[in-house]
Design a protein around this motif. Structure first.
Motif, short mmCIF file in Angstrom:
data_model
loop_
_atom_site.label_atom_id
_atom_site.label_comp_id
_atom_site.label_asym_id
_atom_site.label_seq_id
_atom_site.Cartn_x
_atom_site.Cartn_y
_atom_site.Cartn_z
N LYS A 108 0.78 -1.02 -0.06
CA LYS A 108 0.20 0.18 -0.07
C LYS A 108 0.92 1.40 -0.06
O LYS A 108 1.98 1.23 0.85
CB LYS A 108 -0.90 0.02 1.23
N TRP A 109 0.60 2.40 -0.60
CA TRP A 109 1.40 3.35 -0.87
C TRP A 109 0.33 4.72 -0.67
O TRP A 109 -0.68 4.64 -0.98
CB TRP A 109 2.08 3.62 -2.14
N LEU A 119 0.30 12.05 6.26
CA LEU A 119 -0.09 11.07 5.27
C LEU A 119 -1.43 10.31 5.70
O LEU A 119 -1.52 9.13 5.02
CB LEU A 119 1.01 9.93 5.03
N ASP A 120 -2.23 10.76 6.65
CA ASP A 120 -3.42 10.04 6.86
C ASP A 120 -4.25 10.09 5.39
O ASP A 120 -4.72 11.23 4.92
CB ASP A 120 -4.25 11.11 7.90
N PRO A 121 -4.64 8.93 5.04
CA PRO A 121 -5.46 8.92 3.61
C PRO A 121 -6.85 9.61 3.86
O PRO A 121 -7.28 9.73 2.66
CB PRO A 121 -5.57 7.19 3.63
N SER A 122 -7.37 9.76 4.91
CA SER A 122 -8.52 10.53 5.04
C SER A 122 -8.52 12.11 4.36
O SER A 122 -9.29 12.62 4.01
CB SER A 122 -9.15 10.76 6.24
N VAL A 190 -0.27 4.17 9.49
CA VAL A 190 0.10 5.67 8.59
C VAL A 190 -0.52 6.84 9.29
O VAL A 190 -0.04 7.78 9.34
CB VAL A 190 -0.28 5.35 7.10
N ASP A 191 -1.85 6.50 9.65
CA ASP A 191 -2.58 7.53 10.25
C ASP A 191 -1.92 8.40 11.10
O ASP A 191 -2.04 9.61 11.36
CB ASP A 191 -3.96 7.34 10.62
#
Length: 228
Positions: A108-109, A119-122, A190-191
């Motif tokens: 996952k990137w 780098l929180d994907p939200s 990551v979050d």
């Protein structure tokens, strides 16, 4: 009756205030616990590789060879975040299922190009996805972890483990291709990470002293133009 209503109202307001304080405190405490737990698990996993890594280092010293594997050729376990940067563009990836389908990996990137390290994907500023590479074929091209502006060599170690490599061009004084700076972490989530944190030290090559994430850099592309 009115005094009873006032009392209930005050009690309600106190409860609301307490809850308002407890929510961020509990969130902070949970993050601290997760950070500690992941670091402990990472240390336990790496301890199982200590003898192997030491043997590899001795062999390289005897042969006077240079390894471009990150962290002195220490393998990376599944599930832990690897941070990357090019200038002030930050990203990361999480290796998954290394060696499950031959010498291959799923990962996952995440990355963003606005200079922030969150780098929180939200966040709408964060690009994210999932990729697969491999299996390696004898005589074929080397496998790479690649996403956005980042590309790094990878090879398998055993199931659940793999090697990540610095770019050999990073040692060339007259290099014209920007290279990726890498920092392996002992964290899974990551979050909760900020790639701009000063504790993350990014390196371009094995002998690089590294630079902390909170240090602003001129972009690699600008550095290359200035050297011409």
């Amino acid at each position: 009756m009115r005094s009873m209503l006032r009392f209930r109202l005050r009690t309600l307001l106190v409860c609301v205030a307490v809850i308002a304080v407890l929510i961020p405190v509990s969130q902070y405490s949970w993050r601290r616990y997760v950070t500690y737990r992941d670091a402990r698990d990472y240390a336990a996993l790496q301890a199982t590789k200590e003898d192997f890594v030491e043997q590899q280092r001795k062999m390289q010293a005897e042969q006077e060879s240079v390894s471009f594997g990150i962290d002195d050729s220490r393998p990376i376990p599944d599930g832990f975040v690897v941070l990357v940067r090019k200038g002030d563009v930050f990203g990361c990836f999480v290796p998954l299922e290394q060696g499950v389908k031959g010498e291959s990996l799923k990962y996952k990137w995440y990355y963003r190009t606005d200079g922030s390290g969150v780098l929180d994907p939200s966040s709408s500023a964060v690009e994210t996805g999932e990729s697969f590479v491999g299996p390696y074929q004898t005589g074929g091209e080397s496998l790479k972890v690649a996403f956005g502006p980042f590309s790094m060599g990878w090879s398998g170690h055993e199931q659940g483990w793999g090697y990540l490599y610095y770019d050999p061009q990073s040692l060339d004084e007259d290099r014209t291709t920007p290279t990726v700076a890498i920092c392996a972490t002992d964290q899974r989530v990551v979050d909760y990470l900020d790639a701009r944190d000063s504790r993350w030290i990014y390196k371009h090559h094995p002998d690089d002293a590294g630079v902390a994430g909170n240090v602003d850099l001129e972009s690699d592309e600008a550095q290359d133009r200035g050297a011409e």
